[in-house]
Design a protein around this motif. Structure first.
Motif, short mmCIF file in Angstrom:
data_model
loop_
_atom_site.label_atom_id
_atom_site.label_comp_id
_atom_site.label_asym_id
_atom_site.label_seq_id
_atom_site.Cartn_x
_atom_site.Cartn_y
_atom_site.Cartn_z
N SER A 177 0.19 1.90 16.19
CA SER A 177 1.30 0.99 16.38
C SER A 177 1.73 0.45 15.03
O SER A 177 1.02 0.59 14.05
N GLY A 178 2.88 -0.19 15.00
CA GLY A 178 3.38 -0.74 13.74
C GLY A 178 4.65 -0.05 13.34
O GLY A 178 5.24 0.72 14.09
N GLY A 179 5.10 -0.33 12.12
CA GLY A 179 6.34 0.26 11.65
C GLY A 179 7.51 -0.62 12.02
O GLY A 179 7.40 -1.50 12.86
N LYS A 239 15.68 10.54 4.74
CA LYS A 239 15.43 9.71 5.92
C LYS A 239 16.18 8.41 5.71
O LYS A 239 15.86 7.64 4.81
N GLN A 286 13.40 8.13 1.68
CA GLN A 286 12.66 9.24 1.09
C GLN A 286 13.33 10.54 1.50
O GLN A 286 14.15 10.58 2.42
N GLY A 341 8.53 13.19 0.06
CA GLY A 341 7.76 11.99 0.41
C GLY A 341 7.62 11.08 -0.80
O GLY A 341 7.78 11.50 -1.95
N VAL A 342 7.30 9.81 -0.50
CA VAL A 342 7.31 8.76 -1.53
C VAL A 342 6.39 9.10 -2.71
O VAL A 342 6.76 8.99 -3.87
N MET A 343 5.18 9.52 -2.39
CA MET A 343 4.18 9.76 -3.45
C MET A 343 4.65 10.84 -4.42
O MET A 343 4.65 10.66 -5.63
N LYS A 344 5.07 11.97 -3.89
CA LYS A 344 5.48 13.08 -4.76
C LYS A 344 6.79 12.76 -5.48
O LYS A 344 6.99 13.17 -6.63
N PHE A 400 0.77 0.46 -3.24
CA PHE A 400 -0.10 1.41 -3.94
C PHE A 400 0.70 2.01 -5.08
O PHE A 400 1.85 2.40 -4.90
N ASP A 460 2.78 9.07 2.95
CA ASP A 460 1.52 9.31 2.25
C ASP A 460 0.52 8.19 2.52
O ASP A 460 0.77 7.04 2.19
N VAL A 462 2.04 4.52 1.80
CA VAL A 462 2.86 3.98 0.72
C VAL A 462 3.91 3.02 1.27
O VAL A 462 4.44 2.20 0.55
N SER A 500 -0.45 0.24 9.41
CA SER A 500 -0.38 0.49 10.85
C SER A 500 -1.80 0.45 11.42
O SER A 500 -2.77 0.63 10.68
N ASP A 501 -1.89 0.22 12.71
CA ASP A 501 -3.19 0.18 13.36
C ASP A 501 -3.39 1.41 14.22
O ASP A 501 -2.43 1.95 14.75
#
Lengths: 381, 119
Positions: A2-4, A27, A39, A43-46, A332, B31, B56, B60-61
């Motif tokens: 859940s979340g987001g 996106k 992104q 993806g964000v990291m790359k 991060f 990520d 990033v 979330s759980d």
């Protein structure tokens, strides 16, 4: 799981390059009243790491572009603009850009911005969420001396990273001679480009204002180059956080003063006590006092121990449980390969190396006050 | 394999249920940079928040899909949270549960139903 977060996509404005972002696999999410690419496929990291290794192209057309056109002399406009900011506007040479911030009567920050001396006028870039208010603010205070003209027919792209110069120089060779914070208006096949050598990633790079009619073709031409990838807002945020740069509405706002925010470098000598044009900006009493005596609290860099990020809103404490303040940005850092954050703590706790605690999901975890930027900057000075 | 509407997958392994997140969920998270796992030998109820995933973008759980006891957790995720993106339905399982009656799994979606959910 859940979340987001969700968000309504109706009522949102679309960027001129909307279709390009969708075609590139962007996106799209709501941000500052716009549908923005958070992104793309990498993806964000790359995307973050690619920008630090090669070159990343960002669409920042949501930001406000404004021309300040003198009705009389340039000097009168520059001096009037100084009435809104604790910044030396008059001392900015033609072809140069400077960081500025609008303050309010209480010494809080209304917005932060970039402005450039373009010879007979000033060019200003402000944050998307503040742009209507900023234009109204400037119109209210500058109209005796200055026409305040919102530029609404241009996109704004940022090309950032160690290979940004090589990429952009294929289109406009003269950018190679620009230094950090230089600006130039250069003809191109995409219309006249308004280029500054600056950005929001800590990397060398450029911001490029381009007529909307040519923006898609310019973006495509850059993206067709091997070193350039499209980069979304997610990586833009992690890049600026590693560079120790403030995000308006999070790290700075009307409740923070420029001195508390550690932005004293943006207050040049002529505007300080004893300077040629001391004070004379909103909130001067507080800001000059804080410059002299030190502020009660300071924005600091924070490095949590372990891998758990301390995000915005994380409460900070001393080891004996005294509440200190909050994290204002945190996440991060893909290049530093560790969680990083910034936040406000009382001046006595702001020394680099001070160990504090941050409360993450009910647990108090160690976090150390650290120097910023977290990632060395590579501006071409 | 069974699926929850919270985008977890459940796989029976002997008398245990192995729990992870779906490819769709891993892609939506982005990520993954940090995973907080529960203590083994913890009794949990369906709906309890038992793991935290930090990507990033956000935290979330992971919820316990059913009542039972967590008997094993995947420590590899602590050292290498990126496994969740690389192999979400394989090596990046999160925990194994002992439950009273495996028949409760029949209440969850099968692959076709889950694919319909994520459309």
């Amino acid at each position: 799981m859940s979340g987001g977060k969700g968000g309504r996509v109706s009522d949102l404005k679309r960027l001129a390059l909307h279709d390009l972002h969708v075609a590139l696999g962007g996106k799209m999410v709501p941000f500052a009243g716009y549908e923005m690419p958070v992104q793309y496929g990498l993806g964000v990291m790359k995307e973050h790491l690619h920008t630090r290794a090669a070159a990343g192209l960002f669409d920042v057309s949501h930001m406000g572009q404004v021309i300040l056109r003198p009705k009389g002399s340039y000097q009168d406009t520059a001096l009037a603009f100084e009435g809104l900011m604790p910044v030396d506007v008059l001392g900015v040479a033609e072809g140069r850009q400077r960081y500025g911030l609008f303050t309010d009567q209480a010494g809080g920050i209304l917005d932060d911005l970039m402005f450039a001396n373009r010879g007979d006028h000033l060019f200003v870039v402000v944050n998307a969420a503040c742009k209507e208010a900023d234009v109204a603010h400037m119109q209210a205070h500058l109209s005796d001396t200055t026409g305040v003209i919102a530029v609404t027919d241009r996109a704004l792209l940022a090309l950032q990273g160690p290979q940004a110069e090589a990429a952009l120089a294929r289109i406009v060779p003269s950018v190679a001679a620009m230094r950090f914070m230089d600006v130039a208006q250069l003809p191109s096949g995409y219309g006249e480009l308004w280029i500054s050598r600056s950005g929001y990633t800590g990397e060398d790079g450029f911001e490029i204002s381009v007529p909307e009619a040519g923006a898609g073709a310019l973006a495509r031409a850059l993206l067709d180059m091997a070193e350039v990838e499209a980069i979304g807002l997610g990586a833009r945020d992690s890049l600026r956080l590693e560079a120790g740069l403030c995000l308006y509405g999070h790290d700075i706002d009307t409740t923070t003063s420029p001195v508390e925010a550690g932005l004293t470098w943006a207050i040049q000598k002529p505007r300080r006590a004893g300077g040629a044009r001391e004070g004379g900006f909103p909130g001067a009493a507080r800001i000059l006092r804080e410059l002299a005596d030190g502020p009660a609290r300071l924005r600091v860099g924070l490095r949590p121990e372990g891998r758990a990020p301390m995000r915005e809103g994380t409460e900070l404490f001393t080891h004996d449980g005294t509440a200190l303040g909050q994290v204002t940005s945190g996440g991060f850092g893909p290049s530093v390969e560790a969680p990083i954050a910034m936040g406000y703590v009382p001046r006595g706790q702001a020394e680099i190396g001070t160990t504090l605690q941050g409360e993450v999901r009910g647990k108090r975890l160690p976090v150390t006050v650290a120097a910023m930027p977290f990632q060395p900057t590579t501006y071409k000075r | 394999m069974k699926y929850t509407k919270e985008h977890e997958w459940l796989r029976v392994e002997g008398e245990l249920v192995v729990v992870g997140i779906t490819q769709h969920a891993a892609e939506a998270l982005g990520d993954v940079v940090f995973v907080e796992l529960p203590e083994p030998e913890t009794q949990v109820a369906a709906g309890d928040e038992v793991c935290v995933i930090e990507s990033v973008k956000a935290a979330s759980d992971i919820l316990a899909p059913v009542d039972g006891e967590i008997v094993e957790v995947n420590e590899a995720l602590s050292d290498n949270p990126g496994l969740v993106n690389e192999d979400p339905t394989g090596t990046a399982w999160f925990f194994k549960m002992k439950i009273d009656d495996l028949a409760v799994l029949n209440d969850f979606m099968d692959e076709d139903e889950y694919n319909e959910l994520i459309g």
